[in-house]
Scaffold this active site. Sequence first.
Site, mmCIF file in Angstrom:
data_model
loop_
_atom_site.group_PDB
_atom_site.id
_atom_site.type_symbol
_atom_site.label_atom_id
_atom_site.label_comp_id
_atom_site.label_asym_id
_atom_site.label_seq_id
_atom_site.Cartn_x
_atom_site.Cartn_y
_atom_site.Cartn_z
ATOM 1 N N LYS A 112 -12.372 15.558 3.888
ATOM 2 C CA LYS A 112 -12.268 15.847 2.456
ATOM 3 C C LYS A 112 -12.921 17.176 2.099
ATOM 4 O O LYS A 112 -12.404 17.928 1.280
ATOM 5 C CB LYS A 112 -12.881 14.709 1.636
ATOM 6 C CG LYS A 112 -12.022 13.462 1.684
ATOM 7 C CD LYS A 112 -12.538 12.380 0.779
ATOM 8 C CE LYS A 112 -11.644 11.145 0.942
ATOM 9 N NZ LYS A 112 -12.067 10.034 0.113
ATOM 10 N N LYS A 195 -1.925 8.537 7.783
ATOM 11 C CA LYS A 195 -2.041 7.308 6.997
ATOM 12 C C LYS A 195 -1.514 7.530 5.582
ATOM 13 O O LYS A 195 -1.591 8.652 5.057
ATOM 14 C CB LYS A 195 -3.490 6.822 6.951
ATOM 15 C CG LYS A 195 -4.428 7.640 6.088
ATOM 16 C CD LYS A 195 -5.708 6.890 5.724
ATOM 17 C CE LYS A 195 -6.478 7.714 4.683
ATOM 18 N NZ LYS A 195 -7.592 7.054 4.067
ATOM 19 N N LYS A 198 -3.539 8.539 -1.075
ATOM 20 C CA LYS A 198 -3.236 9.188 -2.352
ATOM 21 C C LYS A 198 -3.383 10.699 -2.266
ATOM 22 O O LYS A 198 -2.696 11.430 -2.951
ATOM 23 C CB LYS A 198 -4.115 8.625 -3.464
ATOM 24 C CG LYS A 198 -5.586 8.917 -3.303
ATOM 25 C CD LYS A 198 -6.331 8.557 -4.563
ATOM 26 C CE LYS A 198 -7.752 9.076 -4.527
ATOM 27 N NZ LYS A 198 -8.619 8.428 -3.532
HETATM 28 N N1 AQP Z 1 -3.034 3.782 4.665
HETATM 29 C C1 AQP Z 1 -3.897 2.771 4.642
HETATM 30 N N2 AQP Z 1 -3.759 1.721 5.486
HETATM 31 C C2 AQP Z 1 -4.635 0.682 5.465
HETATM 32 N N3 AQP Z 1 -5.680 0.605 4.608
HETATM 33 C C3 AQP Z 1 -5.863 1.632 3.752
HETATM 34 N N4 AQP Z 1 -6.795 1.868 2.789
HETATM 35 C C4 AQP Z 1 -6.522 3.059 2.197
HETATM 36 N N5 AQP Z 1 -5.438 3.611 2.752
HETATM 37 C C5 AQP Z 1 -4.997 2.759 3.715
HETATM 38 C C6 AQP Z 1 -7.885 0.945 2.455
HETATM 39 O O1 AQP Z 1 -7.869 0.712 1.069
HETATM 40 C C7 AQP Z 1 -9.198 0.387 0.635
HETATM 41 C C8 AQP Z 1 -9.533 1.156 -0.616
HETATM 42 O O2 AQP Z 1 -9.657 2.520 -0.288
HETATM 43 P P1 AQP Z 1 -10.136 3.635 -1.267
HETATM 44 O O3 AQP Z 1 -10.959 3.069 -2.337
HETATM 45 O O4 AQP Z 1 -10.625 4.773 -0.456
HETATM 46 O O5 AQP Z 1 -8.767 3.961 -1.937
HETATM 47 P P2 AQP Z 1 -8.080 5.317 -2.033
HETATM 48 O O6 AQP Z 1 -9.064 6.328 -2.437
HETATM 49 O O7 AQP Z 1 -6.870 5.084 -2.886
HETATM 50 O O8 AQP Z 1 -7.655 5.515 -0.515
HETATM 51 P P3 AQP Z 1 -6.876 6.717 0.056
HETATM 52 O O9 AQP Z 1 -5.502 6.753 -0.439
HETATM 53 O O10 AQP Z 1 -7.099 6.605 1.520
HETATM 54 O O11 AQP Z 1 -7.544 7.958 -0.588
HETATM 55 P P4 AQP Z 1 -8.283 9.146 0.021
HETATM 56 O O12 AQP Z 1 -7.760 9.377 1.422
HETATM 57 O O13 AQP Z 1 -7.996 10.241 -0.914
HETATM 58 O O14 AQP Z 1 -9.703 8.688 -0.026
HETATM 59 C C9 AQP Z 1 -10.117 0.738 1.806
HETATM 60 O O15 AQP Z 1 -10.532 -0.459 2.441
HETATM 61 C C10 AQP Z 1 -9.253 1.547 2.721
HETATM 62 O O16 AQP Z 1 -9.606 1.378 4.073
#
Ligand code: AQP
Length: 332
Positions: A112, A195, A198
């Site tokens: 990030k 993966k 968002k």
């Molecule tokens: N692609 C995925 N496959 C399986 N599990 C996933 N999780 C996130 N992406 C995947 C799981 O979702 C839970 C919540 O995660 P978070 O609060 O980090 O949600 P987010 O910010 O919306 O997740 P993102 O999309 O991965 O955002 P970034 O990468 O921007 O932080 C967690 O248990 C996570 O493992």
Amino acid sequence: RPRVLSGIQPTAGSFHLGNYLGAVRQWVALQETHDAFYMVVDLHAITVPQDPKDLRANTRLAAAQLLAAGLDPDRCTLFVQSHVPEHAQLAWVMNCLTGFGEASRMTQFKDKAAKQGTDRASVGLFTYPILQVADILLYQANEVPVGEDQRQHVELTRDLAERFNGRFGPTFTVPKPYILKETAKIYDLQDPSIKMSKSASTPKGLINLLDEPKATAKKVKSAVTDTDTVIRYDAENKPGVSNLLTIYSTLTGETIGELEEKYTGKMYGALKTDLAEIMVEFVTPFRERTQQYLDDPETLDAVLAKGAEKARAVAAETLAQAYDKVGFLPAK
Ligand code: AQP
């Protein structure tokens, strides 16, 4: 009953399919067998800039989606992280127990920060895995249901719990990650080597659960597969098809083997058309239920207030023990 704790960020508005299949779906199941604590992690959300009005709305929206997904406030404790000040209070202690190099090795931070540029990335982003450590330890959680991307943070939690217990005497339960192999990582529909996320995914590769069902169906139908024609699970050589089979199998309960048999001799198009329909059947009632909870903010806020009260009772007790062990003079 063993205890579980997990959280989800309120930042993106809609949950995406990876959040649901990787985490939230397990939360719903675990409330039947575990003493379950689930939270909307707004403190984590502000590690990147947030518009205050959007953050507030998205926090309610996240809670509404968790209820729509099947969390039952009578079976679990659902709360908002900032309603329980003990999270930030224990996080400070944990910050002081963590090595700078140790924190620098967190891959999520590195990814990030690289995207934002080190000058723009906040110190909060750097220490957010340590806040997560405090989140988990405050509830003496035995297991932490998350997706694969969070495994390193649960490992850090284990290390710090052991370090604290070793230095100050037994205080914290050392938790284990609860990660289901099949759904640990859901992939982007356009680029199945990354993966679904968002921030990383292309809009076409990201399934937001609150999007128009028609748009969701279209994304499924245009998912990237491969030049082969056989519908078979092979994560290494056929990541796109394998991702679709995982999603299909999890949403319907049919095993991958059963699906491979069902689609023997059929084209990718048939698989995608059927999966698009399954997705629409899943997201349509999910959107409706989410809207119902949003239409009644007083009830929603009451659920969160009750959750915060239950969470605080546990968190305050753990924090008091930890503060005592560290040597803080009690406030009389
Ligand atoms: N692609 C995925 N496959 C399986 N599990 C996933 N999780 C996130 N992406 C995947 C799981 O979702 C839970 C919540 O995660 P978070 O609060 O980090 O949600 P987010 O910010 O919306 O997740 P993102 O999309 O991965 O955002 P970034 O990468 O921007 O932080 C967690 O248990 C996570 O493992």
